[in-house]
Design a protein around this motif. Structure first.
Motif, PDB file in Angstrom:
ATOM      1  N   SER A   1     -28.955 -33.729-143.025  1.00  0.00           N
ATOM      2  CA  SER A   1     -29.599 -32.431-142.836  1.00  0.00           C
ATOM      3  C   SER A   1     -29.380 -31.473-143.998  1.00  0.00           C
ATOM      4  CB  SER A   1     -29.118 -31.795-141.528  1.00  0.00           C
ATOM      5  OG  SER A   1     -27.719 -31.876-141.407  1.00  0.00           O
TER       6      SER A   1
ATOM      7  N   GLN B   1     -36.642 -36.208-139.479  1.00  0.00           N
ATOM      8  CA  GLN B   1     -36.198 -35.074-138.666  1.00  0.00           C
ATOM      9  C   GLN B   1     -35.083 -34.309-139.380  1.00  0.00           C
ATOM     10  OE1 GLN B   1     -34.914 -36.164-134.730  1.00  0.00           O
ATOM     11  NE2 GLN B   1     -34.203 -34.121-134.229  1.00  0.00           N
ATOM     12  N   MET B   2     -34.140 -35.047-139.970  1.00  0.00           N
ATOM     13  CA  MET B   2     -33.052 -34.399-140.705  1.00  0.00           C
ATOM     14  C   MET B   2     -33.563 -33.723-141.972  1.00  0.00           C
ATOM     15  SD  MET B   2     -30.237 -34.615-139.051  1.00  0.00           S
ATOM     16  CE  MET B   2     -31.246 -34.302-137.600  1.00  0.00           C
TER      17      MET B   2
ATOM     18  N   ARG C   1     -36.456 -32.369-142.410  1.00  0.00           N
ATOM     19  CA  ARG C   1     -37.105 -31.112-142.034  1.00  0.00           C
ATOM     20  C   ARG C   1     -36.067 -30.006-141.836  1.00  0.00           C
ATOM     21  NH1 ARG C   1     -40.527 -34.732-139.187  1.00  0.00           N
ATOM     22  NH2 ARG C   1     -39.289 -34.559-137.273  1.00  0.00           N
ATOM     23  N   LYS C   2     -34.949 -30.346-141.240  1.00  0.00           N
ATOM     24  CA  LYS C   2     -33.883 -29.362-141.080  1.00  0.00           C
ATOM     25  C   LYS C   2     -33.330 -28.950-142.441  1.00  0.00           C
ATOM     26  CE  LYS C   2     -29.395 -28.513-138.944  1.00  0.00           C
ATOM     27  NZ  LYS C   2     -28.304 -29.031-138.080  1.00  0.00           N
TER      28      LYS C   2
ATOM     29  N   ASN D   1     -35.619 -26.567-144.140  1.00  0.00           N
ATOM     30  CA  ASN D   1     -35.619 -25.262-143.471  1.00  0.00           C
ATOM     31  C   ASN D   1     -34.474 -24.394-143.970  1.00  0.00           C
ATOM     32  OD1 ASN D   1     -36.576 -23.381-141.486  1.00  0.00           O
ATOM     33  ND2 ASN D   1     -34.831 -23.957-140.206  1.00  0.00           N
TER      34      ASN D   1
ATOM     35  N   TRP E   1     -31.532 -23.519-142.535  1.00  0.00           N
ATOM     36  CA  TRP E   1     -30.744 -22.715-141.593  1.00  0.00           C
ATOM     37  C   TRP E   1     -29.693 -23.593-140.935  1.00  0.00           C
ATOM     38  CZ3 TRP E   1     -29.317 -22.839-136.508  1.00  0.00           C
ATOM     39  CH2 TRP E   1     -28.739 -21.677-135.991  1.00  0.00           C
ATOM     40  N   TYR E   2     -28.449 -23.052-140.793  1.00  0.00           N
ATOM     41  CA  TYR E   2     -27.344 -23.837-140.252  1.00  0.00           C
ATOM     42  C   TYR E   2     -26.503 -22.989-139.308  1.00  0.00           C
ATOM     43  CZ  TYR E   2     -28.676 -27.036-143.922  1.00  0.00           C
ATOM     44  OH  TYR E   2     -29.394 -27.883-144.721  1.00  0.00           O
TER      45      TYR E   2
ATOM     46  N   SER F   1     -21.475 -25.596-138.927  1.00  0.00           N
ATOM     47  CA  SER F   1     -21.747 -26.354-140.153  1.00  0.00           C
ATOM     48  C   SER F   1     -21.013 -25.775-141.359  1.00  0.00           C
ATOM     49  CB  SER F   1     -23.249 -26.379-140.451  1.00  0.00           C
ATOM     50  OG  SER F   1     -23.946 -27.129-139.490  1.00  0.00           O
TER      51      SER F   1
ATOM     52  N   TRP G   1     -28.560 -18.726-143.290  1.00  0.00           N
ATOM     53  CA  TRP G   1     -29.570 -19.282-144.185  1.00  0.00           C
ATOM     54  C   TRP G   1     -28.929 -19.518-145.547  1.00  0.00           C
ATOM     55  CZ3 TRP G   1     -34.328 -20.575-142.443  1.00  0.00           C
ATOM     56  CH2 TRP G   1     -34.782 -19.989-141.267  1.00  0.00           C
TER      57      TRP G   1
END
Length: 473
Positions: free
Chosen positions: A112, A144-145, A147-148, A151, A153-154, A158, A179
């Protein structure tokens, strides 16, 4: 076919399609996954395996990747490796890249994105000056990872190993999380990659200074591990570094690599490049105020007729639109060769004098000498545009904007050209960005590339062009 035979067949297909290898104690997990996926498609397990083997089934492979991979990670995971990166690997690579001023890093199985952004932050903190280009690529097979990661944002969890000063400097708190700051995000790009397959561009020889590939090899078949390690080794620049996970080891004498140990961490270095004993002196710290890439190097105070005085005088003459006098001054014989900034000013004055062929030749020479010089690409774009080579000019403006994301003037030209071609949406996006950046554009660049307009006039012009588009991005 009995259940054990189906599991063996499933393992073989995963190895062939994804390079995924499984330990003996994974049988129960694979049996559950096979049962669930076959039921999802309304197939018997044997029919599902036949379908998986028969022809490409990308959507299903994506689902399997998402179910098989362990995606939990966090920023600066295994801090001892980042300490080795910061204190051992990066000083050597910065010394080796001093002439090119570019640092390329790769995060394999980036999940991610926390690892890729951690690399970018570490490199950004270590860079000797503002004109260095940092390029981090994160690759993973799990869309899917990715895309994260894109993005940016965490959750607070994290960042649990992120030092507070790093968190305050490189993250922006919002929405019960954080962010990644834009100036870090623009250093990182992500792409989907199956490491079991070759990719000539990703694994181009000798392009990376640092490669992180942690806790991936244990999931792959021996054949895929061997091929991947060979690709990573070949893709490292001489003197480049490879960091593997604590569960992965290539032994003490792997082909094409030498083992290093520091900060309670093992890592590998490709022989070549400067050794620690040959390492250049530590680079000067970044100054607290912006420094032009064309600022004069430190040295003795200027004498009456040295190049520094000639340059400043020629720049003043350009501001006053006394082009012929400025050109005569900057082109006058001198004891020392022209510096890149002198050549750039010379090219601008040649273009202003209508000597486009000479200006193009000079700009191309600057670009060939240092392809990472955004101002050389901007000059070449202006010259080509005046010479009706608009498509090539657009390419040069894009290069200038890519190499320096804070450079407003190529964005403005891209917006104006897009509007000329009827693409108002693209034009609006470029002009909006140019308008944001113009307030911070350097006076020197405005003088060189502003076409005689000052900051206020350029801002008014940019706003007028943006309003005329009729759309906002």
């Amino acid at each position: 076919m009995n259940g054990q035979g189906e599991i063996g067949r499933f393992q073989d297909l995963l190895a062939r399609k994804l390079g995924w290898g499984s330990a003996g104690n994974d049988a129960g997990r694979l049996a559950e996954l096979l049962r669930d996926r076959a039921a999802e498609h309304g197939l018997r397990r044997d029919d599902y395996l036949t379908r998986l083997a028969a022809r490409p089934w990308d959507a299903e492979l994506t689902e399997l990747i998402e179910r098989l991979t362990i995606t939990e990670t966090y920023f600066f995971r295994h801090g001892e490796q980042f300490a080795a990166l910061r204190e051992d690997a990066l000083p050597e690579r910065l010394a080796a890249r001093a002439s090119q001023r570019i640092l390329r890093m790769l995060s394999v199985a980036c999940s991610s994105g926390e690892e890729a952004y951690s690399l970018a932050i570490t490199a950004r903190q270590a860079r000797p000056s503002r004109d260095w280009l940092i390029d981090v690529t994160g690759v993973d097979a799990n869309p899917q990872m990715l895309r994260k990661a894109e993005n940016g944002w965490y959750s607070t969890w994290s960042l649990r190993e992120t030092p507070d000063p790093v968190r305050r400097r490189w993250f922006r708190q919002a929405d019960s999380g954080y962010w990644v700051a834009d100036e870090i995000r623009q250093l990182v790009r992500f792409q989907r990659t199956n490491v079991a397959e070759p990719d000539d561009e990703l694994w181009r020889p000798e392009q990376y200074d640092v490669v992180f590939c942690r806790n991936l090899l244990m999931y792959l078949t021996p054949a895929v591990v061997s091929a991947l390690v060979e690709r990573m080794t070949t893709a490292l620049a001489p003197g480049g570094f490879l960091f593997l996970g604590h569960t992965d080891s290539l032994g003490s004498n792997p082909a094409g690599l030498e083992l290093r140990r520091n900060h309670r961490s093992f890592f590998y270095r490709r022989p070549g490049g400067p050794t620690p004993q040959q390492r250049a002196a530590p680079p000067a710290p970044v100054r607290s105020t912006p420094v032009s890439p064309y600022a004069a190097p430190p040295g003795p105070p200027p004498t009456e007729f040295d190049g520094e005085q000639a340059y400043n005088r020629a720049l003043d003459l350009l501001r006053q639109e006394q082009f012929a006098a400025a050109l005569e001054l900057i082109a006058a014989p001198r004891a020392a060769p022209m510096r890149p900034r002198d050549q750039l000013l010379h090219g601008v004055l040649l273009a202003q004098a209508g000597r486009l062929d000479e200006a193009v030749a000079l700009a191309r020479g600057l670009s060939d000498e240092n392809g990472l010089n955004p101002d050389a690409h901007q000059l070449l774009g202006l010259c080509l545009e005046d010479g009706s080579a608009v498509a090539e000019a657009v390419g040069q403006y894009r290069l200038a904007a890519y190499l320096d994301p804070g450079f407003a003037l190529p964005r403005m030209r891209l917006g104006q050209l897009a509007r000329r071609q009827g693409d108002d949406r693209t034009a609006a996006g470029e002009l909006e960005r140019a308008l944001e950046l113009l307030a911070r554009e350097s006076e020197q660049r405005i003088t060189l590339f502003g076409g005689g307009f000052g900051r206020i006039a350029l801002t008014v012009l940019c706003r007028s062009e943006l309003d005329a588009c009729g759309v906002r991005p």
